[in-house]
Scaffold this motif. Structure first.
Motif: not given
Ligand SMILES: O=C(O)[C@@H]1CCC=N1
Ligand SMILES: NC(=O)C1=CN([C@@H]2O[C@H](COP(=O)(O)OP(=O)(O)OC[C@H]3O[C@@H](n4cnc5c(N)ncnc54)[C@H](O)[C@@H]3O)[C@@H](O)[C@H]2O)C=CC1
Length: 290
Positions: A120, A141, A195-196
């Protein structure tokens, strides 16, 4: 090992990749860092492509040993060794560790190799700045459902990446789910809503299961029922192409139970909580993007 970690590996070990062997190009892919995200990608790739040669190095040996035992990862003893052996190098370490690693490997990465970043807040120009010559950089990503082939990965490419290499990178991530071409400007928001996102859904699952247990449903049954209800509902959005509000309206009977629940969600700020979560993600991304 934490319980969460054990459970992750229980699933991870139970799926036998040899049963789903498929034919294709024998790509040579190397992972520097074999933590949560890399393990999900490695397993997803292995399920689809038993013929691919997957190499890895991690400073934490047990992660490497497990990936070797479960997914046939070829465990190597340094980042340099990974770089020596592969066509595609995936940098799967934390964003804060990128600077040190890129400085360490920038002189050994060859111009013809593809560098994949998944951190990220790390754009293509920032990765390129560690190299004297234009490099083949794929910015990606992914998300952890890659483990079961149901991830979604956003990708962008540096100019040096050829069309055939675009396809190779897309094929690599397609083995773990859906691949979406996105612009560099879209990466941060993609990270926040894809991603999150699994973390948001897991919290929702846990909270709903707590409520179900409060009303007498068993814990294990609650997780099974709720996770299926979530995945079915999510699939409806794509399958029907209907507006989410229309799908919601179909569930809300006049003077019924769901509209009472919707009223409570609105009063408790459910929508705003989700938007605030994305805003917090974006703020933290900006802090890491320096
Ligand atoms: O939490 C994070 O930094 C990573 C990036 C996207 C998901 N998890
Ligand atoms: N976990 C997720 O859901 C997602 C993570 N990402 C990105 O993936 C990257 C990795 O994240 P996670 O897998 O969650 O982190 P993690 O902490 O689980 O894995 C990182 C691994 O890198 C290893 N490591 C650290 N320094 C190293 C070095 N110099 N050489 C070799 N190995 C080294 C650590 O031992 C650890 O196993 C991050 O950049 C993150 O932004 C992207 C999308 C989703």
């Amino acid at each position: 090992m934490s319980n969460a970690f054990k459970q992750f590996y229980r699933f991870y070990s139970e799926t036998n990749f040899n049963e789903s062997m498929k034919r294709g190009i024998a790509m040579k892919i190397g992972f520097i860092g074999v933590g949560n995200m890399a393990q999900a990608l490695i397993h997803g790739m292995r399920i689809e492509h038993a013929e691919w040669q997957l190499f890895g190095f991690d400073i934490y040996a047990p992660s490497l040993e497990r990936a070797a035992a479960n997914d046939g990862l070829i465990a190597l003893s340094s980042a340099a060794e990974v770089i020596e052996k592969v066509d595609i190098v995936v940098l799967a370490i934390k964003p804060q560790q990128y600077d040190g690693l890129l400085k360490e490997i920038s002189s050994s990465i060859r111009k013809e190799q593809i560098i994949v970043t998944i951190a990220i807040g790390f754009d293509i120009a920032r990765t390129q700045s560690y190299f004297a010559e234009p490099m083949k950089i794929v910015r990606a990503m992914p998300n952890t459902p890659a483990l079961i082939g149901q991830g979604v990965t956003g990708v962008s490419f540096s100019e040096a990446v050829t069309d055939a290499e675009h396809d190779a990178a897309r094929t690599m991530f397609a083995s773990c789910g859906t691949v979406v071409d996105i612009t560099e400007a879209e990466f941060n928001i993609f990270g926040a809503v894809a991603g999150s996102l699994p973390a948001y859904v897991y919290i929702m699952t846990e909270a709903l299961a707590d409520a179900a247990v409060q009303y007498g449903l068993g814990r294990a049954a609650s997780y099974e029922i709720i996770s299926q209800a979530i995945s079915g509902s999510a699939a409806m959005v794509n399958a029907t192409n209907m507006h989410p509000a229309q799908l919601k309206d179909q569930v809300c009977s006049p003077n019924g139970t769901t509209i009472a629940a919707v009223d409570a969600l609105e009063r408790e700020g459910f929508r705003h909580a989700l938007m605030a979560a994305v805003q917090a993600c974006m703020t933290r991304t900006k802090e890491l993007d320096k």
